[in-house]
Design a protein around this motif. Sequence first.
Motif, short mmCIF file in Angstrom:
data_model
loop_
_atom_site.label_atom_id
_atom_site.label_comp_id
_atom_site.label_asym_id
_atom_site.label_seq_id
_atom_site.Cartn_x
_atom_site.Cartn_y
_atom_site.Cartn_z
N ARG A 1 -18.87 1.16 19.28
CA ARG A 1 -19.06 1.07 17.83
C ARG A 1 -19.14 -0.41 17.50
NH1 ARG A 1 -17.63 2.62 12.37
NH2 ARG A 1 -18.48 0.87 11.27
N ILE A 2 -20.28 -0.83 16.94
CA ILE A 2 -20.50 -2.24 16.62
C ILE A 2 -19.92 -2.52 15.23
CG2 ILE A 2 -22.19 -4.11 16.58
CD1 ILE A 2 -22.21 -2.50 19.19
N TYR A 3 -18.91 -3.36 15.17
CA TYR A 3 -18.29 -3.68 13.87
C TYR A 3 -18.89 -4.93 13.23
CZ TYR A 3 -14.71 -0.13 14.57
OH TYR A 3 -14.07 1.06 14.73
N SER A 4 -19.30 -5.89 14.03
CA SER A 4 -19.92 -7.10 13.48
C SER A 4 -20.88 -7.67 14.50
CB SER A 4 -18.87 -8.14 13.10
OG SER A 4 -18.20 -8.61 14.25
N GLY A 5 -21.82 -8.49 14.01
CA GLY A 5 -22.78 -9.13 14.90
C GLY A 5 -23.86 -8.19 15.39
N THR A 6 -24.60 -8.64 16.39
CA THR A 6 -25.70 -7.87 16.98
C THR A 6 -25.55 -7.85 18.48
OG1 THR A 6 -27.20 -8.54 15.18
CG2 THR A 6 -28.20 -7.70 17.19
N LEU A 7 -25.77 -6.68 19.07
CA LEU A 7 -25.71 -6.54 20.53
C LEU A 7 -27.13 -6.41 21.06
CD1 LEU A 7 -24.06 -6.16 23.12
CD2 LEU A 7 -24.01 -3.70 22.62
N LYS A 8 -27.46 -7.22 22.07
CA LYS A 8 -28.79 -7.18 22.66
C LYS A 8 -28.70 -6.84 24.14
CE LYS A 8 -30.66 -10.68 19.52
NZ LYS A 8 -31.30 -12.02 19.40
N ALA A 9 -29.75 -6.20 24.63
CA ALA A 9 -29.80 -5.88 26.05
C ALA A 9 -29.95 -7.15 26.87
CB ALA A 9 -30.97 -4.93 26.32
#
Length: 779
Positions: free
Chosen positions: A392-400
């Motif tokens: 679960r992404i709470y803040s920011g951005t996750l990239k591959a």
Amino acid sequence: MTKLHVRQNRRAVSADAESLTSNVEMVWGRGFCFVGLQSCRWRVQVLSRRSHSFWKDEVKSPRALVSPDISKIRNIGIMAHIDAGKTTTTERMLYYSGYTRALGDVDDGDTVTDFMAQERERGITIQSAAVSFDWKNHRINLIDTPGHVDFTLEVERALRVLDGAVAVFDASAGVEAQTMTVWRQAEKHHVPCICFLNKMDKPAANLGLSLDSIKQKLKANPVLLQLPVGSGRSFSGVVDLLTNERLSWQQTTDRDDGRAFEVTPVDPSDDPKLLREVSEARAALIEQVADLDDEFADLLLTDFSDNFDAVPAVKLQEAVRRLTLARRGVPVLCGSSLKNKGVQPLLDAIVAYLPSPDERHHDLVRWYKNDLCALAFKVLHDKQSGPLVFLRIYSGTLKAQTAVHNINRDDTERVSRLLVPFADQHMEIPSITAGNIALTVGLKQVVTGDTIVSSKASAAAAARRAHADGGKTKKRGEQSNVLLSGVEVPEPVFFCSIEPPTLSKQADLENALSCLQREDPSLKVRVDPDSGQTVLCGMGELHIEIIHDRIRREYGIETHLGPLQVAYRETVLCEASASDTLDRTIGDRRHLVTVELTVTPDSSDSCDLDITEETSAKLTADMREALENGVQSSYLQGPVLGYPLQGVATLIQSVTVETGTSPAMVSACVSRCMLKALKLAGGQVLEPLMSMEVTVGEEHLGSVLGDLAQRRGTIRDIQSRHDNKVLVATVPLAEMMGYSTVLRTLTSGNATFSLELDAYEAMNAHDQSTLLKRKSGLL
């Protein structure tokens, strides 16, 4: 007035029909408009019939998911008692939003979210499944959770990361046992909820009963937003009390998918009884909302004091939303998912009343600002891809293809691929933003409850901000991190042994159990030090049965489950002395040892060894160690049934050793002498007593007490806790086999219990005799 979206008509239509182009808005009239059909007829009188903007044979792909602003994201869970209709409701949501081609059925085993073989065979949900879809320009990330108490951890970890929940009820039963459990879990995480009274088409469906049970059992304020039209088989739709509109699903055939429904204003020519009920229910709704929301009460008294009923539906909806987010009230809707009625308004309610991620206040997250902060809440093992971690992404951005830092493990790993979860079918994406749920490939060390950030530096920066906000100073060399709270794992209540078919499969079994434990933290595996058995510790018999089946299907190991071996102990009844001489010649060496010792009962739980001063002075270090080894090995096997000894003290009075005698011979002589003394002292079997705490409603207290009496239980105390009774007792472990199932049967699932070892106590002569006969195969 409604919006009606229809695909562009490319086919000629009859003279008495009018063609509609795409995105036609504000269509007045009463008509029969169906998705996939290319025309629409109406007579200009009242409001239109609603449908959706995709062809019937066209199915959306998760790739087409909208990526809206965070305010238009809804992370929700479906929770309920077993067989209330959670999976069926989820299936309808996916169908009406355009992500499935046909309506799946739990009984047929073809639903999207119940994809495990065990789920399809049993017709129940075993593990939570995540799907993402869009509805009216909102992205909905939905988790369908199990309803069986054995899989309560799945609900726990889903609610930990969700922003809202839909509680599904069987309208004929109201609040049931597991409903109360999942509701308590939602309250613990402060999750706003919507109630959906499902199965309104059942003959025994009762709106009043369901509302009363929500008030009494859940201690909640149900805010009724819809009134059912018809009852039992004649249930045809609902009346929206906010807009005073009637929503009707007129099914002409059994295959009618419920995609189109008719929306008409409540008309004075309608059934007088229905009109009266609608009027009373709307007045009660306005009054209830005014009592719970001060802003709405001020609006009524200021602008609509002459006629409360004239308040606009938009203002009433805004007030209901405020109540829901503050958890002062719970919106209640009606329908029948199996009969395809009432699901579209439920989707509208999810969008209208449940919070977006930015409306949920996560204090810790603000210290990360725009840096990545995510929580791992579930791990799956895929044969091709390895561990799949739900985040679960709470803040920011996750990239591959980026490295992330695991604060809990102090480890950095690379996310090789990023996926959108859609049950067991996943779509690869390049990145995902805050507020969403993602599936990652490549994180091999992450377990449930770990906090994932972009780097060590961002974790340190967040820690500095947290200390600055808290006004604390960090000591030199002190390390601190800002961690998200993990997932609370319940203690196991059911135990059994597991064995591989052959010793060659032992390593494979250990690997399978390791993978399954990582997936399911409520499964514990330990090795019993006394019996050497591998013991499975789970949440119930069904839980262990599913684990056993998965080991067979997924890992190809035909394991054997057996009853848990009770770890008895033994002690001695009286003091006894013995002496023994060992005289052996091996090769050219003669080994001669004479030992004299005494064993006595001891009040402690341990076993002690003493040597007289005169004897101790004559012993070398090797001989002393040999004596100790001989005595300690004898403590491992008692004289009655061979169980370990406790509460025994041994005094070695004399030892005579001829020169050249090996230490091994000394140990053997001591062990033989100990066996003589223990038999002379008389053996007594000790059984483990468990300290047990049962939380049960007062109405079931009598049956629980009666059952404990049959299990040789001793009641220590009965306490009151809220509306329940807490029963404190001690019970022999041997009598607790299968107790979790019996307790659920006695209390209709409305009781919980916990066990821990209290002490070992001597068995009476009758129980010990029965145990001896059973071990000898005579019983």
